[in-house]
Structure formats: structure tokens, C-alpha cells
Design a protein around this motif. Structure first.
Motif, short mmCIF file in Angstrom:
data_model
loop_
_atom_site.label_atom_id
_atom_site.label_comp_id
_atom_site.label_asym_id
_atom_site.label_seq_id
_atom_site.Cartn_x
_atom_site.Cartn_y
_atom_site.Cartn_z
N UNK A 314 3.57 -3.18 -3.66
CA UNK A 314 3.83 -4.25 -4.63
C UNK A 314 3.96 -5.56 -3.89
N UNK A 315 3.45 -6.63 -4.47
CA UNK A 315 3.44 -7.92 -3.79
C UNK A 315 4.83 -8.45 -3.49
N UNK A 316 5.72 -8.37 -4.47
CA UNK A 316 7.07 -8.89 -4.30
C UNK A 316 7.80 -8.17 -3.18
N UNK A 317 7.62 -6.87 -3.13
CA UNK A 317 8.27 -6.08 -2.09
C UNK A 317 7.72 -6.48 -0.71
N UNK A 318 6.41 -6.76 -0.65
CA UNK A 318 5.80 -7.21 0.60
C UNK A 318 6.37 -8.54 1.07
N UNK A 319 6.55 -9.47 0.13
CA UNK A 319 7.11 -10.78 0.46
C UNK A 319 8.55 -10.61 0.98
N UNK A 320 9.30 -9.78 0.27
CA UNK A 320 10.70 -9.52 0.66
C UNK A 320 10.79 -8.86 2.03
N UNK A 322 8.60 -9.14 4.40
CA UNK A 322 8.21 -10.17 5.38
C UNK A 322 9.41 -11.07 5.68
N UNK A 323 10.09 -11.52 4.63
CA UNK A 323 11.31 -12.32 4.82
C UNK A 323 12.32 -11.57 5.69
N UNK A 326 11.29 -11.56 9.36
CA UNK A 326 11.38 -12.85 10.05
C UNK A 326 12.83 -13.33 10.14
N UNK A 327 13.63 -13.03 9.14
CA UNK A 327 15.08 -13.33 9.24
C UNK A 327 15.70 -12.56 10.40
N UNK A 357 1.50 -9.42 4.93
CA UNK A 357 1.57 -8.03 4.45
C UNK A 357 0.33 -7.60 3.67
N UNK A 469 15.23 -2.60 3.60
CA UNK A 469 14.56 -3.42 4.62
C UNK A 469 15.51 -4.01 5.65
N UNK A 470 16.61 -4.63 5.22
CA UNK A 470 17.47 -5.31 6.18
C UNK A 470 17.97 -4.34 7.24
#
Lengths: 492, 492
Positions: A314-320, A322-323, A326-327, A357, A469-470
Motif C-alpha cells: 500500500x502506498x501510505x504504508x510505503x511512505x510511512x 520510508x519516513x 529516514x527518521x 519504496x 516499523x519504528x
């Protein structure tokens, strides 16, 4: 008498006695006996209880002895579960019976008050005089698979660990239980309790020397002998990872720790320095202690770099994701390699992102996941691959509540399909990941539940599945740092 | 024509058409039709498909129309699921049929490239000329329970939301699906897609005005009209909580967002300022978006202060919880009140800690939990109570693998006992918590799984169960800040 190897008696006893055994299932004395049997211990178990009724009755099919000295064989290890005020005399009985190792489960000593601390001092006196070393008091017990055919869980608590190569020492029973239940493949587990006789540092030293221990996982509220830890830690960490959780780091936490295991907290700065200098993998959260230990085992050799390739559904999950990378100091590099783009593109609709992603644009053709995973595992531009784990979806769908017959029918079809599909996909994903051991791959299952047996497939294959993810990024960053520590010390 | 209330047509349509409906279960056009039925929509559904075969066949029992204009009734809402190149003409058909609201599920527009952006511009032209407003394109669909007897889920994706008072707008389908599946009680859900016609800011404004919406939960990659958001946000936040997740905050994340929903990221500083000034409850992790939304709903009135009382079943967990609180800015005050100590002490062994955190010393008498919970809920020295949730233990035990007949028997007994016990204890815990609405209570279940229906009991009673300490403390701190925002603006 000084040549006795107490650890050998503790971890590989040829038999075990339970002092305070009982058939009353609501008592700890019953739980300890059942646990010894349930874990697969095949050697002799002697139940000890002076009560009149056990002159004729057995405890879970086992003969009961009135006291330790009436046992016909030489006992290697005694587990003591009697009431607090009977513990000193039980330990004296052990000495009389020539026993040199014990596990004291009973609580109610130094952790309570000064009066009870004196009774703990009596225990120490008896132990020194009689050359008997003991775990605890106030311990949940031990597990050992030194003998893989006859592993021993002499303790209370609900766990059924199996033989493996992770050794755990914990000053908390609840954390220790959790570690055993999540990690499953255990070499040794020690609930250290009040450490009146054997210290946390002694267990760590022993694990460090033990060839059967590949990973060490530690929960500590306070170290008694930080100097010793400092002396041994780096040497061990250069040979095998030590994952370390320190609780009681705040003012309130330290106060709570002192009434829990009567430990001395020590300042956060001291611990932090100790960990940094010695290559310790420090876990900051309960989840992280579990997953960092698993990762230290499953993700060897640790990532060479911090470039992450992401494959998401899912796109949103990919963006999250990625964040989160990088964080957390990892890099999600752009992908411009036209060959890679075209190979991936073959499996995706025309409107896919053509970058990292890599988003499969919510496709329902789940077979594209393993195909694309294989392509990006071969790509030289990534050190680490993060992707989604399909396992657990069947359970998730099973909890849906559709309202009409068509919805109910579709739900039934989907649950059945996913339960089949997820184990099929899991096997494919696992086979691809395990064929690429030089790339670090982590699967993220947002609905991860340790109670769902579908995740056992991944554990058995040593493929890491995490829940968020974190936490995953924190673990990866720590493993990258640990690899650098090993490289800087020429240990790799 | 300008008097048309597009939102009324979108959220409370008297009927719905699916353009691109199909009986082929592998296609999105089939999923949308089943979803409309499965969610409990009782009004008329018109399937539209010009294909020859549907002249005689039905789709899931529904009559099929060749085109929109052949439908005998005036259609309120059209859902468009045709291939990308047919979307413009489908929207034109809607205009010809006098339809003024649509949901465009089809993807493949501005998010792909400039050529496809032009086709999206065509959609906007058609919509302006024909006075039709639409959700999307590239949307997963909408859910509305404006009519509680006939809620509508016109969309793809696997979810079965039920009527409630949380309104969700998400630029990510995966996050949106997750929110619906965890939160369950939904007023409106909008997967906003590319926002060619209706913007995220429009939905937020509508939710703000809607009396049926009590909580707003938002996932955004980029706002198009930050000025508008700034204008409306504070006014709404003073009336109802807005929980906001901003993805695409790092360089890589922004790049990924632009190819996902073609959104403009905006700088982290701008967003951070917008949120702080306007009383927005900002979520930083995926889990937090879910649990902060739940908390905003369940924990009203929000905590007055930051003094936490902890009731834990294990000492180590209590120490860890205390650390988590104090790291996160909450206080775990010492307890010296002799009356409180003696009332709690009645239920615990003599060696309990006599302080906060209150550790039940791994007791197996689980009935002490609700008893002590009741005592500390009455105590004036705490604003917040954190305690463990027993639910899920049965599942956990079910995954054990004991090796001998006594162990297997005990496991069976325990699983059965816990499954009974956990729902009994849950009901008791729930009744105590709900009788004390002026104290903030959160239950922590480390093995929390949304797939386990036992947690529905807590959801139904609006008692918050979370999965980890750190996340819980973050949520509580944010609610305390939000309460201060409301107080400072005289809104409480």
C-alpha cells in the motif's frame, strides 16, 4: 570439595528434587513438578514433602520422600518451594544430604525489609559453609537444555521453552517468561531473583564461555558488580551478541526496582557508558528486548550498510516506512536503474511508482510479492529489504462481521483462501529470504500476534517477522552499529 | 443547480449505482458490489455494465443496466470502477443522467505522470461543467452511517465497519482500512485519493460541522490548502478532537508521497506549527493513530493531571511501566497513605512492595486485580490508572507445546480456565472502570491482537486496551496537553 562445578550441577543435573512438592494444583509446588515433566525432562524427579498424607499418596505419579536424606540416590539439584520461614532449614537439609546446587523459588527475603534481609544472610552463611550455590531466592526458576534429549524447566510460571542456543538471565520473572515464550529456542533461562548466592554477572560470564550459547539476552534492574561486568562484557560481545535491557532508569523506576529485587540501580550514565564501550546491544523497550534478541540471532551476518529497499502493498504504508527509516538514520535510496525498473514493472500495473519504496499498488495478485522480492534481493543497491508479511490475514478476516448473505459467503471464501494462501506465500517468501543470507530481510506484520501459530513457520526458518516499523528500524540501526564495533575490533 | 448539497448525496444517498460492476470475484467491480451489500445497505443498488453477457445475467442477485441513463430512478450516487481510460466518459454519463455525486475508485491519473495528469484535468472540467462532485480518483471508496439503519460502504478493500461516531479521512487506503478495522464504530470514512474535486480540507470542514461526528481521525501525506486547514482547524478542535497523522515528513518520505497521491509535502516546520497552534492531536506512528483516536473517544473527560497509579502483575513489568511514565513526562508518585497501604495489603502476600507501582507479586489469585483496582480508583492521589489486561491469555496458553501427559493435561485445563476466566475478569474490570468515569484508566495487554474477539468486550464498553507502555504514555501525555488547550481556550 572446592572442585565442585556448581554450574554443571545446576544446568545438567543427573536428577532433581523438589522440596515442597505437592499435588494441590493451585500451589507453586505443584506447578514446579508439572513444569519439570512438561518440558521433556526424562531423568529422575524426587518429590519431597513431610506431610502425613504423602506417606501413601503420590504426586503426579511420582513417589514422595519425607525428606532429602531419605532419597536413595545422590541428588544433583534441589528446587526449594517451601514457605519462607522453612527455606533456611531446607537449605541446611540440602547440605546434610550432600547437595551442592539449588534453586530457591520462595520469595520474602531481602526485597521485603531489614528483618527478612537477615534471613537471606542466613541462607548465604549456610551456602558458604556447606559449599552449596543457589539461584534466588525469589526466583521463578531455571530452564536448561544442556542435555537436549532431557531439557529441564525447574520453575514456576507458564512457559514451554524448547532446546536452542539463546541464553537468558532476567531479574524479572514476567520479562523472563515473555522472553522464553517469544524466543522458544532456549539454551539456558535463569530467573536470577535476589542473587544472594550467584550473581547476574556470574551467569553472563558462564554464558560467555559456553559454546552452546550463541546469543545472550539479559534483563537487569541493577548490577551488583558493575566492575566485573565491565571486565567480561567486551570480551564476550566480541564473540557473541549480548542484548541487554536495563529497567529502573528513572527516579521512580529505581525506587520500584529496589522494592522488587532489592537491587542497586546505579546511574543511567554509568550503564550507558558501559554499554557503548563494550558493544552491548541495548534494548529500550520490552518489545525491543524480544525482537532485538531474535534479530541478533536471525539476521547474522548483520547489515553491511544502511540502504533500504522497501516493498509494500500500500502506498501510505510505503511512505510511512520510508519516513521511519529516514527518521531512524537509514537511507531509502532513489532507484533509477532502468533494468531494475523494467524487471519489476513486468509484474505491476502501469501506474506503479517506478521508484523505491516499491508499491505494489494494492494488487490482489499476491504472487507478485515473492517475485519482486527476488528481484530486489539480487539488486546491489540495497543492504536491507523491508517488506510486508502476509501471515495473520486469515485471522484478521475471520473477525469480520458482514451483514448480508453475499458478504458472509465472501468472508468465508476469503478466510479459507487466506489461511491457505498465507502459509503458501509464507513458504515461498521464506525460501526466497533464506536463499539470500547475505542480504538482511525483515518482514513486517502489523497485526502480529505471538499466539498465532502461523508465525512459527518463520521462526523455524529463522526469518524475522516484526510488528512495527519504528521498532524494526531501531533494531536494524543497532545491528549496524554492532557490526561496526566488531569490525573496529577485528572480530569480523 | 448550485443549491445541490453534494455531501448529502455522497453520505446519505437514497440509492447507489456501480459503474463497472461485475460478477467476476477477482475484480474490484465485484468487491465494491459485495461491500455495499455486506455493510448492511438496504436501499437500491444499480449495477451498470454494458457487456453483452449481463443482458441476461445478474450480478450477485442484482439486475444489471447497460448504462446509467437506462436506470429508471434518479440516481443519487455513482461509484465508478471502470478501466482508467473509460473514467472520463463514465463521469460524462453521470452528468447526462443528472447525477451530482460520484466516487471514483479507478487509479492511474495525476499520481502517474504528466500525460495522465491531463486526463485528471478532464475529469475536473467535466465535474465543474456538470456540477458533479466526486471523491478520488484513486480512492478506495467511502463508508457512511449517516443513515444508521442503512449504512453504505461504496468501496474496495477488506473492512466491515459498523455505525458509530468517528469520522475518518485518509490519503492512504491501507491506513484507512486499518483505521476502520480497528476502530469499528465509524460515522464516515473517506479514502480521499487524488482529491481532484473534493479536498481533504473539505471533508475535515464537513466533519467539523457534522453533529454526528464526535472524533475526527486524519491521515495526510500533503495538504493542498494549508491556509484553509489553519482557518478551520482550531474552531473544530475546540469542539471535537482531531487526531492527525502526517506521513512524508522526511526527504525520502516526501518523494514517496508525491508518487503515491501526487501530494505536495510542505515543510515539517509548517505542519508542526499548524498542529501546535490549533490543538491538533498529532500521531507519530501508525499504531498511535489508531490508539490515539480510540483514546480521544474512550478517555473523555481527559486526564486532569499526570499522576499515575500502576497496578501490575509482575515486578519487572511495574518497574518498566514506571520508567516509561517518567521518561514520557508522567509522574508515578510514592504512596505513603497508611490507610491505602493497609486496604491493598489485605489482598496481597506480606512481601508486597507497599508502594506505587503496586505489584501483585505474580499472584495466581486473579480476583485480587479488580479488588485492588477498585481501591486505587477511589484514591485521590492518582489522575490516571495503568493496569494489565488479562484478555488474550487463553490464546497464548493454547500455543504452548508441553511434552508429557501431565503437562498436556495441565495446558488443557489452563486454556479452558483462562478462556472462561478472562471474559469473567474482563467483565468485572470493565464494570469497575466504567463506574469511575472521572479517573482515566488504561489496560495494557502486551499480547494484544486485533484479530482476537475477546477484545471486543472492552471496545463495546469503551474501555481502552493498548498494546505497549511507551505508546500508552505518549497518548496520555497528548490528551493531557489537549485538555490544557481546551482549558486555555475556555472550551471546557
Amino acid at each position: 570439595m572446592s572442585n565442585i562445578d556448581h554450574f554443571e550441577l545446576l544446568f545438567n543435573p543427573k536428577n532433581v528434587a523438589v522440596v515442597g512438592a505437592t499435588a494441590n494444583e493451585t500451589k507453586v509446588g505443584a506447578m514446579v513438578v508439572t513444569n519439570i515433566r512438561a518440558c521433556g525432562y526424562t531423568k529422575e524427579i524426587f518429590c519431597v514433602n513431610p506431610s502425613e498424607k504423602y506417606k501413601t499418596r503420590k504426586i503426579f505419579g511420582l513417589k514422595v520422600y519425607q525428606n532429602l536424606t531419605s532419597i536413595p540416590s545422590q541428588v544433583d539439584l534441589a528446587t526449594i518451594v517451601v514457605p519462607p520461614d522453612a527455606v533456611v532449614s531446607s537449605l541446611e537439609d540440602c547440605v546434610d544430604a550432600g547437595i551442592h546446587a539449588a534453586v530457591i523459588i520462595t520469595a520474602g527475603f531481602k526485597e521485603v525489609d531489614e528483618d527478612r534481609e537477615k534471613i537471606q544472610d542466613d541462607l548465604v552463611r549456610v551456602s558458604k559453609k556447606g559449599n552449596i550455590k543457589f539461584v534466588g531466592p525469589n526466583s521463578m526458576g531455571i530452564y536448561s537444555s544442556a542435555n537436549r534429549e532431557s531439557p529441564l524447566h525447574a520453575g514456576m510460571g507458564f512457559m514451554t521453552p524448547g532446546p536452542g542456543d539463546i541464553s537468558i538471565a532476567s531479574q524479572s520473572g514476567s520479562f523472563g517468561t515473555m522472553l522464553c515464550n517469544y524466543l522458544k529456542n532456549i539454551r539456558y533461562f535463569i530467573s536470577t531473583g535476589n542473587e544472594a548466592s550467584i550473581l547476574m554477572e556470574d551467569y553472563i560470564e558462564y554464558f560467555g564461555r559456553d559454546p552452546g550459547t550463541k546469543i545472550i539476552s539479559i534483563f537487569v534492574e541493577g548490577l551488583r558488580d558493575a566492575r566485573k561486568f565491565h571486565r567480561i562484557a567486551k570480551e564476550i560481545a566480541l564473540k557473541k551478541p549480548i542484548v541487554f535491557f536495563k529497567a529502573g532508569v528513572t527516579k521512580g523506576g529505581k525506587r520500584a526496582a529496589s522494592s522488587h529485587t532489592a537491587s542497586i540501580g546505579g546511574s543511567e550514565e554509568i550503564y550507558s557508558g558501559l554499554f557503548k564501550q563494550n558493544g552491548i546491544l541495548r534494548a529500550d523497550e520490552m518489545d525491543e528486548l524480544i525482537f532485538l534478541t531474535k534479530a541478533a540471532k536471525f539476521l547474522y551476518p548483520y547489515p553491511k550498510g544502511n540502504r533500504v529497499g522497501i516493498l509494500s502493498g500500500g502506498g501510505g504504508f510505503g511512505v510511512y516506512l520510508t519516513d521511519s527509516c529516514e527518521k531512524g538514520g537509514l537511507i531509502v535510496p532513489q532507484v533509477t536503474d532502468p533494468d531494475l525498473i523494467s524487471r519489476i514493472g513486468k509484474y505491476l500495473p502501469f501506474y506503479w511508482s517506478r521508484n523505491n519504496p516499491i508499491d505494489t499498488v494494492a494488487t490482489w495478485d499476491f504472487s507478485v510479492f515473492p517475485k519482486i522480492l527476488k528481484i530486489i534481493l539480487d539488486y546491489e543497491g540495497f543492504d536491507i529489504i523491508l517488506t510486508q508479511c502476509m501471515a495473520g490475514m486469515g485471522d484478521f478476516f475471520a473477525n469480520y462481521k458482514p451483514m448480508d448473505p453475499y458478504g458472509i459467503k465472501r468472508k468465508e471464501i476469503m478466510v479459507e483462501m487466506f489461511q491457505k494462501l498465507e502459509s503458501k506465500l509464507a513458504k515461498k517468501q521464506i525460501s526466497i529470504v533464506t536463499s539470500n543470507p547475505n542480504k538482511t530481510t525483515v518482514l513486517i506484520a502489523p497485526g502480529f500476534s505471538p499466539a498465532n501459530p502461523v508465525f512459527d513457520l518463520y521462526d523455524d526458518a529463522q526469518v524475522l517477522v516484526t510488528s512495527n516499523p519504528k521498532g524494526t528500524i531501531d533494531i536494524l540501526r543497532k545491528l549496524i552499529e554492532y557490526r561496526k564495533f566488531l569490525e573496529n575490533n577485528n572480530a569480523i
